[in-house]
Design a protein around this motif. Sequence first.
Motif, PDB file in Angstrom:
ATOM      1  N   SER A  26      26.497   6.748  59.510  1.00 55.10           N
ATOM      2  CA  SER A  26      26.697   8.101  60.035  1.00 55.10           C
ATOM      3  C   SER A  26      26.271   8.205  61.492  1.00 55.10           C
ATOM      4  O   SER A  26      26.619   9.155  62.175  1.00 55.10           O
ATOM      5  CB  SER A  26      25.923   9.124  59.188  1.00 55.10           C
ATOM      6  N   LYS A  29      29.542   5.791  66.249  1.00 58.32           N
ATOM      7  CA  LYS A  29      30.489   6.691  66.888  1.00 58.32           C
ATOM      8  C   LYS A  29      31.730   6.792  66.017  1.00 58.32           C
ATOM      9  O   LYS A  29      32.376   5.796  65.703  1.00 58.32           O
ATOM     10  CB  LYS A  29      30.849   6.165  68.269  1.00 58.32           C
ATOM     11  N   LYS A  30      32.076   7.989  65.617  1.00 56.42           N
ATOM     12  CA  LYS A  30      33.201   8.197  64.712  1.00 56.42           C
ATOM     13  C   LYS A  30      34.234   9.087  65.375  1.00 56.42           C
ATOM     14  O   LYS A  30      33.905   9.930  66.205  1.00 56.42           O
ATOM     15  CB  LYS A  30      32.708   8.856  63.413  1.00 56.42           C
ATOM     16  N   LYS A  32      36.847  12.164  65.756  1.00 55.04           N
ATOM     17  CA  LYS A  32      36.815  13.553  65.299  1.00 55.04           C
ATOM     18  C   LYS A  32      38.066  13.847  64.476  1.00 55.04           C
ATOM     19  O   LYS A  32      39.122  13.257  64.691  1.00 55.04           O
ATOM     20  CB  LYS A  32      36.724  14.512  66.485  1.00 55.04           C
ATOM     21  N   VAL A  68      34.367  15.521  56.699  1.00 56.14           N
ATOM     22  CA  VAL A  68      33.459  15.383  57.837  1.00 56.14           C
ATOM     23  C   VAL A  68      32.127  14.811  57.352  1.00 56.14           C
ATOM     24  O   VAL A  68      31.541  15.301  56.396  1.00 56.14           O
ATOM     25  CB  VAL A  68      33.242  16.740  58.527  1.00 56.14           C
ATOM     26  N   GLY A  69      31.693  13.764  57.990  1.00 54.25           N
ATOM     27  CA  GLY A  69      30.435  13.143  57.609  1.00 54.25           C
ATOM     28  C   GLY A  69      30.511  11.646  57.741  1.00 54.25           C
ATOM     29  O   GLY A  69      30.134  11.083  58.762  1.00 54.25           O
ATOM     30  N   TYR A  72      34.497  10.849  59.624  1.00 52.90           N
ATOM     31  CA  TYR A  72      34.829  11.663  60.794  1.00 52.90           C
ATOM     32  C   TYR A  72      33.676  12.577  61.177  1.00 52.90           C
ATOM     33  O   TYR A  72      32.847  12.944  60.335  1.00 52.90           O
ATOM     34  CB  TYR A  72      36.040  12.555  60.497  1.00 52.90           C
ATOM     35  N   THR A  73      33.656  12.952  62.439  1.00 54.00           N
ATOM     36  CA  THR A  73      32.897  14.127  62.841  1.00 54.00           C
ATOM     37  C   THR A  73      33.914  15.260  62.991  1.00 54.00           C
ATOM     38  O   THR A  73      35.116  15.014  63.075  1.00 54.00           O
ATOM     39  CB  THR A  73      32.166  13.906  64.174  1.00 54.00           C
ATOM     40  N   GLU A  74      33.442  16.480  63.001  1.00 54.06           N
ATOM     41  CA  GLU A  74      34.382  17.604  63.041  1.00 54.06           C
ATOM     42  C   GLU A  74      34.771  17.936  64.469  1.00 54.06           C
ATOM     43  O   GLU A  74      33.923  18.185  65.322  1.00 54.06           O
ATOM     44  CB  GLU A  74      33.795  18.841  62.377  1.00 54.06           C
ATOM     45  N   ASP A 106      41.177  10.318  68.192  1.00 53.72           N
ATOM     46  CA  ASP A 106      40.865  11.238  67.095  1.00 53.72           C
ATOM     47  C   ASP A 106      42.038  11.332  66.126  1.00 53.72           C
ATOM     48  O   ASP A 106      43.143  10.884  66.424  1.00 53.72           O
ATOM     49  CB  ASP A 106      40.532  12.630  67.651  1.00 53.72           C
TER      50      ASP A 106
END
Length: 272
Positions: A26, A29-30, A32, A68-69, A72-74, A106
Amino acid sequence: MRNLFKRILLFISVFCINGLLYANPSLEKKPKLYAIVIGIGEYTKANFSSKIAKNDANTIYQKLKAQVGYTYTEGNIKLLNQPEQTSHTSIQQAFEDVKSKIKHTDTFVIFIAGEADRVDEEYYLLTSKTQDFSAKQLQSTGLSATQLKKLIANIPTAYKLILIDTPMSDSVMKMTDLFSTHNIKTCKSGMILTAGRYTIDEGFRGHSLFTYTLLDALSGIADTNKNSFIESNELAQYVEAAIPMIAKHDFNRRQTPYIDKCGDNLQFKKIQ
Protein backbone atom coordinates in the motif's frame (compact mmCIF):
# COMPACT_ATOMS: atom_id res chain seq x y z
CA MET A 1 36.18 5.98 9.92
CA ARG A 2 33.46 8.58 10.25
CA ASN A 3 32.71 8.42 6.50
CA LEU A 4 32.53 4.62 6.69
CA PHE A 5 30.03 4.88 9.55
CA LYS A 6 27.87 7.28 7.54
CA ARG A 7 27.89 4.93 4.57
CA ILE A 8 26.80 2.03 6.76
CA LEU A 9 23.94 4.08 8.18
CA LEU A 10 22.86 5.11 4.68
CA PHE A 11 22.93 1.51 3.51
CA ILE A 12 20.84 0.38 6.49
CA SER A 13 18.32 3.19 5.90
CA VAL A 14 17.88 2.33 2.24
CA PHE A 15 17.57 -1.37 3.07
CA CYS A 16 14.89 -0.70 5.70
CA ILE A 17 12.86 1.57 3.42
CA ASN A 18 12.94 -0.96 0.61
CA GLY A 19 11.94 -3.71 3.00
CA LEU A 20 9.03 -1.65 4.29
CA LEU A 21 7.77 -0.97 0.79
CA TYR A 22 8.07 -4.64 -0.15
CA ALA A 23 6.26 -5.77 2.98
CA ASN A 24 3.50 -3.19 2.61
CA PRO A 25 2.38 -2.78 -1.03
CA SER A 26 0.00 0.00 0.00
CA LEU A 27 3.06 2.26 0.37
CA GLU A 28 4.16 1.70 -3.22
CA LYS A 29 3.32 4.28 -5.83
CA LYS A 30 0.01 3.21 -7.34
CA PRO A 31 -2.01 4.56 -10.25
CA LYS A 32 -5.09 6.58 -9.52
CA LEU A 33 -8.54 5.33 -10.43
CA TYR A 34 -10.85 7.79 -12.14
CA ALA A 35 -14.39 6.75 -12.97
CA ILE A 36 -17.64 8.23 -14.23
CA VAL A 37 -20.62 6.09 -13.26
CA ILE A 38 -23.83 7.12 -15.01
CA GLY A 39 -27.29 5.80 -14.16
CA ILE A 40 -30.02 7.52 -16.15
CA GLY A 41 -33.26 6.36 -14.60
CA GLU A 42 -35.37 9.50 -14.52
CA TYR A 43 -36.56 11.21 -17.68
CA THR A 44 -38.36 14.20 -16.23
CA LYS A 45 -40.58 15.04 -19.22
CA ALA A 46 -41.15 11.51 -20.49
CA ASN A 47 -43.66 8.83 -19.56
CA PHE A 48 -41.01 6.19 -18.85
CA SER A 49 -38.30 5.60 -16.26
CA SER A 50 -35.71 3.00 -15.34
CA LYS A 51 -35.26 2.25 -11.65
CA ILE A 52 -32.90 -0.58 -12.52
CA ALA A 53 -30.45 1.82 -14.19
CA LYS A 54 -30.09 3.93 -11.04
CA ASN A 55 -29.67 0.86 -8.86
CA ASP A 56 -27.08 -0.59 -11.23
CA ALA A 57 -25.07 2.63 -11.22
CA ASN A 58 -25.22 2.92 -7.43
CA THR A 59 -23.92 -0.61 -6.98
CA ILE A 60 -21.14 -0.29 -9.55
CA TYR A 61 -20.11 3.00 -7.93
CA GLN A 62 -19.72 1.26 -4.56
CA LYS A 63 -17.70 -1.57 -6.11
CA LEU A 64 -15.35 0.90 -7.78
CA LYS A 65 -14.93 2.88 -4.56
CA ALA A 66 -13.95 -0.38 -2.87
CA GLN A 67 -11.12 -0.84 -5.39
CA VAL A 68 -9.22 2.03 -3.81
CA GLY A 69 -6.51 0.77 -1.50
CA TYR A 70 -4.43 -2.15 -2.67
CA THR A 71 -4.29 -1.61 -6.43
CA TYR A 72 -5.32 2.03 -6.85
CA THR A 73 -5.39 5.31 -5.04
CA GLU A 74 -8.47 7.42 -5.61
CA GLY A 75 -8.35 10.05 -8.29
CA ASN A 76 -12.05 10.78 -8.55
CA ILE A 77 -14.94 8.32 -8.75
CA LYS A 78 -18.05 10.26 -9.66
CA LEU A 79 -21.66 9.05 -9.57
CA LEU A 80 -24.18 10.75 -11.87
CA ASN A 81 -27.68 9.47 -11.19
CA GLN A 82 -29.93 12.48 -10.67
CA PRO A 83 -31.79 14.28 -13.50
CA GLU A 84 -29.69 17.43 -13.12
CA GLN A 85 -26.52 15.29 -13.33
CA THR A 86 -27.50 13.26 -16.39
CA SER A 87 -28.20 15.90 -18.98
CA HIS A 88 -26.04 16.15 -22.08
CA THR A 89 -24.20 19.18 -20.63
CA SER A 90 -23.58 17.66 -17.19
CA ILE A 91 -22.17 14.43 -18.62
CA GLN A 92 -19.80 16.37 -20.86
CA GLN A 93 -18.66 18.44 -17.88
CA ALA A 94 -17.87 15.28 -15.90
CA PHE A 95 -15.56 14.16 -18.70
CA GLU A 96 -13.89 17.56 -18.79
CA ASP A 97 -13.23 17.37 -15.04
CA VAL A 98 -11.50 13.98 -15.41
CA LYS A 99 -9.58 15.12 -18.49
CA SER A 100 -8.03 18.01 -16.57
CA LYS A 101 -6.72 15.80 -13.75
CA ILE A 102 -5.92 12.28 -14.97
CA LYS A 103 -2.36 11.20 -15.86
CA HIS A 104 -1.46 8.86 -18.72
CA THR A 105 -0.56 6.07 -16.25
CA ASP A 106 -3.87 6.27 -14.36
CA THR A 107 -6.91 4.10 -15.04
CA PHE A 108 -10.22 5.41 -16.35
CA VAL A 109 -13.53 3.52 -16.06
CA ILE A 110 -16.82 4.64 -17.57
CA PHE A 111 -20.06 2.83 -16.73
CA ILE A 112 -23.35 3.83 -18.36
CA ALA A 113 -26.79 2.40 -17.58
CA GLY A 114 -29.96 3.71 -19.18
CA GLU A 115 -32.02 3.73 -22.35
CA ALA A 116 -30.72 4.04 -25.89
CA ASP A 117 -31.85 3.75 -29.48
CA ARG A 118 -30.53 4.25 -32.99
CA VAL A 119 -31.23 6.78 -35.73
CA ASP A 120 -29.95 5.66 -39.14
CA GLU A 121 -27.77 3.11 -37.30
CA GLU A 122 -26.18 5.84 -35.14
CA TYR A 123 -26.38 5.01 -31.43
CA TYR A 124 -27.90 7.60 -29.11
CA LEU A 125 -27.91 7.47 -25.31
CA LEU A 126 -31.08 9.05 -23.91
CA THR A 127 -30.25 11.75 -21.36
CA SER A 128 -32.56 13.05 -18.63
CA LYS A 129 -33.71 15.77 -21.05
CA THR A 130 -34.98 13.28 -23.65
CA GLN A 131 -38.78 13.17 -23.86
CA ASP A 132 -39.35 10.29 -26.26
CA PHE A 133 -37.66 7.98 -28.75
CA SER A 134 -38.25 10.17 -31.81
CA ALA A 135 -35.31 10.92 -34.07
CA LYS A 136 -35.69 14.64 -33.34
CA GLN A 137 -35.48 14.11 -29.58
CA LEU A 138 -32.57 11.68 -29.77
CA GLN A 139 -30.54 13.97 -32.00
CA SER A 140 -31.28 17.14 -30.01
CA THR A 141 -31.01 15.85 -26.42
CA GLY A 142 -29.27 12.47 -26.66
CA LEU A 143 -25.59 11.65 -26.59
CA SER A 144 -24.49 10.05 -29.84
CA ALA A 145 -21.87 7.33 -30.29
CA THR A 146 -19.72 9.87 -32.13
CA GLN A 147 -19.85 12.24 -29.18
CA LEU A 148 -19.20 9.46 -26.65
CA LYS A 149 -16.19 8.20 -28.60
CA LYS A 150 -14.70 11.69 -28.70
CA LEU A 151 -15.26 12.24 -24.97
CA ILE A 152 -13.59 8.95 -24.07
CA ALA A 153 -10.75 9.33 -26.58
CA ASN A 154 -9.92 12.74 -25.12
CA ILE A 155 -9.30 11.26 -21.67
CA PRO A 156 -5.48 11.26 -21.73
CA THR A 157 -4.67 7.82 -20.32
CA ALA A 158 -3.57 4.57 -21.93
CA TYR A 159 -5.70 2.50 -19.51
CA LYS A 160 -9.45 2.50 -20.17
CA LEU A 161 -12.41 0.25 -19.32
CA ILE A 162 -15.75 1.07 -20.97
CA LEU A 163 -18.90 -0.63 -19.65
CA ILE A 164 -22.19 0.21 -21.39
CA ASP A 165 -25.42 -1.27 -20.07
CA THR A 166 -28.00 -0.08 -22.57
CA PRO A 167 -29.90 -1.56 -25.51
CA MET A 168 -28.44 -1.05 -28.98
CA SER A 169 -24.91 -1.04 -27.55
CA ASP A 170 -23.26 -3.56 -29.85
CA SER A 171 -20.45 -2.07 -31.94
CA VAL A 172 -21.04 1.40 -30.50
CA MET A 173 -17.30 1.96 -30.59
CA LYS A 174 -14.04 0.11 -31.09
CA MET A 175 -10.83 0.35 -29.13
CA THR A 176 -9.13 1.98 -32.12
CA ASP A 177 -11.61 4.87 -31.74
CA LEU A 178 -10.47 5.52 -28.16
CA PHE A 179 -6.72 5.78 -28.63
CA SER A 180 -6.50 8.00 -31.66
CA THR A 181 -6.07 11.52 -30.29
CA HIS A 182 -2.89 13.58 -30.16
CA ASN A 183 -2.79 12.94 -26.40
CA ILE A 184 -2.94 9.13 -26.33
CA LYS A 185 -2.39 6.94 -29.36
CA THR A 186 -1.14 3.78 -27.63
CA CYS A 187 -3.36 1.36 -25.73
CA LYS A 188 -1.63 -0.16 -22.70
CA SER A 189 -4.80 -1.77 -21.33
CA GLY A 190 -8.21 -1.26 -22.86
CA MET A 191 -11.57 -2.99 -23.03
CA ILE A 192 -15.08 -2.22 -24.21
CA LEU A 193 -17.78 -4.47 -22.76
CA THR A 194 -21.44 -3.76 -23.49
CA ALA A 195 -24.83 -5.40 -23.00
CA GLY A 196 -25.33 -5.89 -26.74
CA ARG A 197 -28.03 -4.85 -29.18
CA TYR A 198 -31.06 -6.57 -27.67
CA THR A 199 -31.34 -6.56 -23.88
CA ILE A 200 -33.81 -8.09 -21.45
CA ASP A 201 -35.89 -5.30 -19.93
CA GLU A 202 -37.30 -7.23 -16.96
CA GLY A 203 -34.08 -7.25 -14.99
CA PHE A 204 -32.55 -10.13 -13.08
CA ARG A 205 -32.31 -10.31 -9.28
CA GLY A 206 -32.59 -6.55 -8.83
CA HIS A 207 -30.26 -5.57 -11.65
CA SER A 208 -30.08 -5.64 -15.39
CA LEU A 209 -28.71 -8.94 -16.64
CA PHE A 210 -25.51 -7.25 -17.84
CA THR A 211 -24.79 -5.52 -14.52
CA TYR A 212 -25.71 -8.65 -12.57
CA THR A 213 -23.04 -10.64 -14.42
CA LEU A 214 -20.48 -7.86 -13.89
CA LEU A 215 -21.13 -7.91 -10.16
CA ASP A 216 -21.05 -11.69 -10.09
CA ALA A 217 -17.69 -11.69 -11.86
CA LEU A 218 -16.21 -9.10 -9.49
CA SER A 219 -17.31 -11.15 -6.47
CA GLY A 220 -14.59 -13.65 -7.35
CA ILE A 221 -16.27 -16.29 -9.46
CA ALA A 222 -14.43 -15.09 -12.58
CA ASP A 223 -10.95 -15.48 -11.03
CA THR A 224 -9.98 -18.47 -13.14
CA ASN A 225 -6.22 -18.14 -12.61
CA LYS A 226 -6.70 -17.85 -8.82
CA ASN A 227 -4.47 -14.82 -8.36
CA SER A 228 -7.03 -13.01 -6.15
CA PHE A 229 -7.73 -10.43 -8.85
CA ILE A 230 -10.38 -10.18 -11.53
CA GLU A 231 -8.54 -9.33 -14.70
CA SER A 232 -10.35 -7.60 -17.53
CA ASN A 233 -10.13 -10.64 -19.80
CA GLU A 234 -11.63 -12.81 -17.03
CA LEU A 235 -14.40 -10.26 -16.58
CA ALA A 236 -15.21 -10.36 -20.29
CA GLN A 237 -15.03 -14.15 -20.52
CA TYR A 238 -17.43 -14.58 -17.63
CA VAL A 239 -19.93 -12.01 -18.91
CA GLU A 240 -19.73 -13.45 -22.42
CA ALA A 241 -20.58 -16.94 -21.12
CA ALA A 242 -23.09 -16.06 -18.39
CA ILE A 243 -25.41 -13.64 -20.21
CA PRO A 244 -26.51 -15.97 -23.03
CA MET A 245 -26.91 -18.87 -20.58
CA ILE A 246 -29.10 -16.92 -18.13
CA ALA A 247 -31.07 -15.27 -20.94
CA LYS A 248 -31.90 -18.67 -22.41
CA HIS A 249 -32.55 -20.49 -19.12
CA ASP A 250 -34.58 -17.83 -17.29
CA PHE A 251 -36.20 -15.86 -20.12
CA ASN A 252 -36.04 -18.15 -23.15
CA ARG A 253 -34.51 -15.25 -25.06
CA ARG A 254 -31.19 -14.28 -26.55
CA GLN A 255 -28.77 -11.62 -25.38
CA THR A 256 -25.21 -11.39 -26.66
CA PRO A 257 -22.72 -8.96 -25.12
CA TYR A 258 -20.21 -7.07 -27.25
CA ILE A 259 -16.47 -7.14 -26.47
CA ASP A 260 -13.44 -5.38 -27.91
CA LYS A 261 -10.03 -5.13 -26.24
CA CYS A 262 -6.41 -4.15 -26.70
CA GLY A 263 -3.16 -4.33 -24.76
CA ASP A 264 -2.71 -6.03 -21.41
CA ASN A 265 -5.25 -6.71 -18.67
CA LEU A 266 -6.53 -4.30 -16.09
CA GLN A 267 -6.79 -5.80 -12.60
CA PHE A 268 -9.53 -5.37 -10.00
CA LYS A 269 -9.66 -6.92 -6.57
CA LYS A 270 -12.47 -9.28 -5.71
CA ILE A 271 -15.37 -7.56 -3.93
CA GLN A 272 -18.13 -9.63 -2.32
